[in-house]
Design a protein around this motif. Structure first.
Motif, PDB file in Angstrom:
ATOM      1  N   SER A   1      -1.601   4.782   4.121  1.00  0.00           N
ATOM      2  CA  SER A   1      -2.697   3.995   4.694  1.00  0.00           C
ATOM      3  C   SER A   1      -2.173   2.958   5.685  1.00  0.00           C
ATOM      4  CB  SER A   1      -3.470   3.249   3.611  1.00  0.00           C
ATOM      5  OG  SER A   1      -4.012   4.147   2.716  1.00  0.00           O
ATOM      6  N   TYR A   2      -0.918   2.587   5.525  1.00  0.00           N
ATOM      7  CA  TYR A   2      -0.384   1.577   6.461  1.00  0.00           C
ATOM      8  C   TYR A   2      -0.472   2.083   7.902  1.00  0.00           C
ATOM      9  CZ  TYR A   2       2.634  -1.708   8.807  1.00  0.00           C
ATOM     10  OH  TYR A   2       3.114  -2.651   9.684  1.00  0.00           O
ATOM     11  N   THR A   3      -0.211   3.375   8.078  1.00  0.00           N
ATOM     12  CA  THR A   3      -0.275   3.950   9.430  1.00  0.00           C
ATOM     13  C   THR A   3      -1.672   3.796  10.010  1.00  0.00           C
ATOM     14  OG1 THR A   3       1.185   5.632   8.537  1.00  0.00           O
ATOM     15  CG2 THR A   3       0.345   6.020  10.747  1.00  0.00           C
ATOM     16  N   HIS A   4      -2.672   4.035   9.154  1.00  0.00           N
ATOM     17  CA  HIS A   4      -4.053   3.906   9.642  1.00  0.00           C
ATOM     18  C   HIS A   4      -4.394   2.469   9.962  1.00  0.00           C
ATOM     19  CE1 HIS A   4      -5.377   7.953   9.172  1.00  0.00           C
ATOM     20  NE2 HIS A   4      -4.703   8.012   8.045  1.00  0.00           N
ATOM     21  N   ARG A   5      -3.954   1.578   9.081  1.00  0.00           N
ATOM     22  CA  ARG A   5      -4.238   0.167   9.323  1.00  0.00           C
ATOM     23  C   ARG A   5      -3.615  -0.269  10.653  1.00  0.00           C
ATOM     24  NH1 ARG A   5      -3.106  -3.233   3.785  1.00  0.00           N
ATOM     25  NH2 ARG A   5      -4.780  -2.351   2.515  1.00  0.00           N
ATOM     26  N   SER A   6      -2.331  -0.006  10.797  1.00  0.00           N
ATOM     27  CA  SER A   6      -1.656  -0.520  11.991  1.00  0.00           C
ATOM     28  C   SER A   6      -2.182   0.166  13.252  1.00  0.00           C
ATOM     29  CB  SER A   6      -0.137  -0.388  11.875  1.00  0.00           C
ATOM     30  OG  SER A   6       0.222   0.942  11.634  1.00  0.00           O
ATOM     31  N   GLY A   7      -2.719   1.393  13.091  1.00  0.00           N
ATOM     32  CA  GLY A   7      -3.256   2.116  14.244  1.00  0.00           C
ATOM     33  C   GLY A   7      -4.518   1.495  14.832  1.00  0.00           C
TER      34      GLY A   7
ATOM     35  N   ILE B   1      -3.301  -7.514  10.201  1.00  0.00           N
ATOM     36  CA  ILE B   1      -2.569  -8.263   9.175  1.00  0.00           C
ATOM     37  C   ILE B   1      -2.801  -7.607   7.824  1.00  0.00           C
ATOM     38  CG2 ILE B   1      -2.337 -10.488   8.003  1.00  0.00           C
ATOM     39  CD1 ILE B   1      -2.988 -11.854  10.612  1.00  0.00           C
ATOM     40  N   ASN B   2      -1.730  -7.209   7.192  1.00  0.00           N
ATOM     41  CA  ASN B   2      -1.823  -6.661   5.845  1.00  0.00           C
ATOM     42  C   ASN B   2      -1.726  -7.839   4.886  1.00  0.00           C
ATOM     43  OD1 ASN B   2      -1.354  -3.425   5.948  1.00  0.00           O
ATOM     44  ND2 ASN B   2      -0.348  -4.472   7.663  1.00  0.00           N
ATOM     45  N   TYR B   3      -2.889  -8.374   4.515  1.00  0.00           N
ATOM     46  CA  TYR B   3      -2.878  -9.487   3.566  1.00  0.00           C
ATOM     47  C   TYR B   3      -2.351  -8.975   2.229  1.00  0.00           C
ATOM     48  CZ  TYR B   3      -4.335 -13.770   1.295  1.00  0.00           C
ATOM     49  OH  TYR B   3      -4.330 -14.966   0.611  1.00  0.00           O
ATOM     50  N   SER B   4      -2.740  -7.754   1.901  1.00  0.00           N
ATOM     51  CA  SER B   4      -2.137  -7.043   0.772  1.00  0.00           C
ATOM     52  C   SER B   4      -1.700  -5.694   1.300  1.00  0.00           C
ATOM     53  CB  SER B   4      -3.158  -6.800  -0.326  1.00  0.00           C
ATOM     54  OG  SER B   4      -3.636  -8.011  -0.813  1.00  0.00           O
ATOM     55  N   LEU B   5      -0.563  -5.231   0.866  1.00  0.00           N
ATOM     56  CA  LEU B   5      -0.134  -3.892   1.291  1.00  0.00           C
ATOM     57  C   LEU B   5      -1.045  -2.857   0.643  1.00  0.00           C
ATOM     58  CD1 LEU B   5       3.761  -4.072   1.059  1.00  0.00           C
ATOM     59  CD2 LEU B   5       2.380  -3.851   3.130  1.00  0.00           C
ATOM     60  N   PRO B   6      -1.266  -1.728   1.306  1.00  0.00           N
ATOM     61  CA  PRO B   6      -2.138  -0.709   0.693  1.00  0.00           C
ATOM     62  C   PRO B   6      -1.454  -0.067  -0.508  1.00  0.00           C
ATOM     63  CG  PRO B   6      -1.123   0.119   2.723  1.00  0.00           C
ATOM     64  CD  PRO B   6      -0.731  -1.320   2.611  1.00  0.00           C
TER      65      PRO B   6
ATOM     66  N   SER C   1       1.595  -5.489  14.025  1.00  0.00           N
ATOM     67  CA  SER C   1       1.116  -5.252  12.669  1.00  0.00           C
ATOM     68  C   SER C   1       1.981  -6.076  11.718  1.00  0.00           C
ATOM     69  CB  SER C   1       1.212  -3.763  12.344  1.00  0.00           C
ATOM     70  OG  SER C   1       0.813  -3.545  11.016  1.00  0.00           O
ATOM     71  N   ILE C   2       1.323  -6.915  10.940  1.00  0.00           N
ATOM     72  CA  ILE C   2       2.031  -7.888  10.103  1.00  0.00           C
ATOM     73  C   ILE C   2       1.763  -7.595   8.633  1.00  0.00           C
ATOM     74  CG2 ILE C   2       1.840 -10.309   9.347  1.00  0.00           C
ATOM     75  CD1 ILE C   2       1.444 -11.052  12.298  1.00  0.00           C
ATOM     76  N   ALA C   3       2.795  -7.689   7.823  1.00  0.00           N
ATOM     77  CA  ALA C   3       2.588  -7.597   6.372  1.00  0.00           C
ATOM     78  C   ALA C   3       3.036  -8.916   5.754  1.00  0.00           C
ATOM     79  CB  ALA C   3       3.393  -6.440   5.794  1.00  0.00           C
ATOM     80  N   ILE C   4       2.170  -9.499   4.930  1.00  0.00           N
ATOM     81  CA  ILE C   4       2.559 -10.715   4.211  1.00  0.00           C
ATOM     82  C   ILE C   4       2.830 -10.288   2.771  1.00  0.00           C
ATOM     83  CG2 ILE C   4       1.910 -13.074   3.610  1.00  0.00           C
ATOM     84  CD1 ILE C   4      -0.173 -12.978   5.834  1.00  0.00           C
ATOM     85  N   ILE C   5       4.059 -10.407   2.358  1.00  0.00           N
ATOM     86  CA  ILE C   5       4.420  -9.828   1.052  1.00  0.00           C
ATOM     87  C   ILE C   5       5.140 -10.859   0.182  1.00  0.00           C
ATOM     88  CG2 ILE C   5       4.650  -7.516   2.024  1.00  0.00           C
ATOM     89  CD1 ILE C   5       7.730  -7.937   1.822  1.00  0.00           C
ATOM     90  N   ASN C   6       5.277 -10.547  -1.104  1.00  0.00           N
ATOM     91  CA  ASN C   6       6.151 -11.374  -1.946  1.00  0.00           C
ATOM     92  C   ASN C   6       7.491 -10.655  -2.073  1.00  0.00           C
ATOM     93  OD1 ASN C   6       6.218  -9.649  -4.344  1.00  0.00           O
ATOM     94  ND2 ASN C   6       4.043 -10.178  -4.518  1.00  0.00           N
ATOM     95  N   SER C   7       8.462 -11.369  -2.626  1.00  0.00           N
ATOM     96  CA  SER C   7       9.819 -10.834  -2.549  1.00  0.00           C
ATOM     97  C   SER C   7       9.965  -9.498  -3.281  1.00  0.00           C
ATOM     98  CB  SER C   7      10.828 -11.858  -3.070  1.00  0.00           C
ATOM     99  OG  SER C   7      10.373 -12.335  -4.298  1.00  0.00           O
TER     100      SER C   7
END
Ligand code: AMP
Length: 616
Positions: free
Chosen positions: A325-331, A315-320, A342-348
């Motif tokens: 780095s997203y690739t590493h996180r989701s990996g 879960i990406n509570y904050s995007l990198p 792999s989930i990202a919680i984002i604002n609009s």
């Protein structure tokens, strides 16, 4: 014939890896092993973690080295201590049936004399993180003049962490004609440059399309208002009762605060970040591996090299900050052929970043909706039903109570009993979620503007009037009780205990209140205080919202080096959850220190949800 034998791997190694459950080579093994076995190529492999790359280079090394001789012949450089230990362990496992194979792990944050002793005894394969390796080279304690193979594993990570110069210096001590094998999950220009610098005409292998993430991972994003982020995150967790996840935050502070809030709210969670000593990190990781923790809240730097199979969700509570780095996180999920989300919680405002990540990944995200309260109830209910169906019955223990239970239920038929038992949980969920608001940003768009930049404060504690809340980087795992902590603060600052307010002793850190007039005195008092070799750090808790990013963490080995061993409670049993409701009852949950807390959570689980104790 065994498919690994077909690739040219000898029997005693094949037998060892068969025991590890390797029946068929993974795609990278299938393609890399024959090339590397020839021993005559430089090699660049673009491969994610979890694809089986350790064996892809490890097995050929075992075939190519001369184990009759006891001098360093192969050097494997990797970014983190965890990965270093993992590779060492894997190599030893592959070589289980071979004689005289000596692999030594060289990494920072651990006793150097032990490592020097092992090197002195004779070694053919050195697995090392760059900082400590260079230290040992500078002490002239190792001779790399006969190294035939250098493996640069997770090269992009090593460069991200600022190891370029160290790598240059280390490689300058190895022979010109050695072969270099480089593995990297991504291929930014810096990695291209080192490939060019160290290699001649390398054999290149790209698993899947360039920069494409693991095909087993699905990517989803949720758009919420910043103030709803924590509630939305918990709802996603509640909607996935079997989640075993890693939650990424951008700052150390964010990891701590979220872990703290989750623990208060009855979840099995803990934080992993760069302020922890190696011992603390090991403890947290052990609890996660043992499944005592269900959610690991981590920064990018801290999570590097984490190798835990079966992670269901990232879960990406904050995007990198850096999209790579997203690739590493989701990996960290979808490993070893398993699927993951792999989930990202984002604002609009962050939707543009999702489009950019899609371009980097070469893969599309699905826009998902935060489930509504009813959906969560239903999911939890059926998770419970499933669990009851599969629960192991301790016949011997339960037998004695059966007559009384049957007596109690004698006027109810099966259907009635099932309904009642299910209602026991379901009513609670329904009550809790009955007023649960729609957390999707789209539900609020027409209302008074998005306050997305303000940060989510929903998990912050209130501070007593006249007091300031301070943060200290020591906690219960450092063997402090609340009383010890009070004494520690008073002794070092010469402030009376009466001026100290609430002390929230956490696993690896503490929040405490001090009368406003004494804030400076506390900061001065701790200015150069060491505790067991570690500098004590005091910060205003309020300032910590935008805390220092770990992104450019530099040389982690050095920053964490030299800590003395500090013992805290060790991990214990994992309390299986059946969902929000069950978190209140039963056997309590574990706090940071690993000691069992019997009191119940009084946390307010979600904005309008009410105090959970009242719902009993
Ligand atoms: P790695 O990418 O080397 O970190 O490997 C990821 C995981 O896959 C590790 O847990 C390995 O033990 C496992 N693994 C590697 N190769 C195979 C294979 N051929 N068959 C089954 N599991 C494997």
């Amino acid at each position: 014939m065994n498919p690994f034998s077909n690739l040219g791997i000898r029997h005693d190694i094949v037998n060892a890896i068969t025991e590890l459950g390797f029946e068929n080579p993974t795609p990278i093994q299938e393609q890399a092993i024959p090339v590397l076995l020839s021993g005559s190529n430089d090699f660049v492999g673009l491969a994610q973690t979890g694809t089986g790359k350790t064996a892809a280079f490890g097995l050929p090394l075992l075939e190519l080295l001369d184990f009759e001789e006891n001098y360093p012949q192969a050097l494997i450089l990797c970014p983190t201590r965890e990965l270093c230990l993992q590779i060492t362990n894997d190599m030893n496992n592959y070589a289980k049936n071979m004689k005289n194979v000596n692999v030594v792990a060289v990494y920072g944050g651990a006793n150097i004399s032990d490592q020097l002793r092992q090197i002195k005894r004779g070694v053919q394969i050195v697995v090392a993180t760059p900082g400590r390796m260079l230290d040992i080279i500078n002490r002239k304690a190792i001779n790399f003049s006969q190294v035939g193979f250098v493996v640069l594993d997770e090269a992009d990570e090593m460069l991200n962490m600022g190891f370029q110069e160290d790598i240059d210096s280390i490689l300058s001590t190895t022979p010109e004609d050695k072969k270099t094998w480089l593995f990297s999950a991504t291929m930014p220009s810096e990695v291209r440059r080192i490939a060019k610098k160290y290699m001649t005409d390398p054999f290149e292998l790209t698993m899947g399309t360039k920069n494409t993430g693991n095909v087993n991972i699905e990517h989803e994003y949720y758009v919420v208002r910043a103030r709803d982020k924590y509630a939305a995150f918990k709802r996603i967790v509640d909607f996935n009762p079997e989640i075993f996840g890693i939650v990424f935050c951008r700052t150390k502070i964010e990891t701590q605060e979220i872990a703290e809030s989750l623990i208060k709210d009855g979840y099995n969670a803990d934080a992993l970040h760069g302020d922890l000593s190696q011992q603390q990190r090991d403890k947290v990781m052990k609890r996660y591996r043992d499944r005592s923790l269900q959610l690991l809240i981590a920064t990018d730097v801290a999570a590097r090299g984490i190798d835990v199979n079966d992670v269901t969700h990232v879960i990406n509570y904050s995007l990198p900050d850096e999209l790579e780095s997203y690739t590493h996180r989701s990996g960290r999920t979808g490993r070893a052929g398993k699927t993951g989300i792999s989930i990202a919680i984002i604002n609009s405002k962050e939707q543009g970043k999702i489009r950019q990540i899609e371009r980097v990944l070469g893969k599309q995200f699905t826009k998902a909706e935060i489930p509504n309260g009813f959906d969560v109830c239903e999911k939890q209910l059926f998770a419970l039903v499933h669990k009851v169906h599969n629960v192991e019955v301790n016949q011997e223990q339960i037998e004695q109570y059966i007559p009384r239970i049957m007596e109690e239920f004698k006027d109810l038929d099966k259907e009635e009993i099932v309904k009642r038992f299910a209602s026991l949980e379901f009513n609670r969920f329904l009550e809790y979620y009955s007023k649960a608001p729609d957390l999707n940003a789209s539900a609020h768009e027409e209302r008074s503007g998005d306050r997305s930049d303000r940060g989510d404060r929903s998990f912050k504690s209130s501070v007593s009037a006249g007091y300031t809340r301070l943060f200290m980087n020591l906690g219960s795992v450092d063997d402090f009780t609340r009383g010890d902590m009070l004494g520690f603060i008073c002794n070092n600052t010469k402030i009376s205990g009466k001026s100290i307010g609430k002390i929230d002793l956490k696993g690896v850190f503490t929040f405490f209140e001090v009368e406003n007039a004494f804030v400076d005195q506390v900061q001065q008092g701790f200015k150069s205080v060491d505790y067991q070799g570690r500098s004590v750090r005091i910060e205003l808790a309020g300032d910590r919202e935008g805390g220092s990013s770990e992104r450019s963490g530099g040389n982690r080995e050095r920053s964490s080096g030299g800590y003395k061993s500090r013992e805290g409670g060790s991990g214990g049993g994992y309390r299986a959850r059946t969902g929000g409701g069950s978190r209140e009852g039963g056997g309590g949950f574990r706090d940071f220190s690993g000691k069992r807390r019997e009191e119940r959570s009084s946390g307010n689980r979600e904005g309008g949800g009410g105090d959970r104790r009242r719902r009993n």
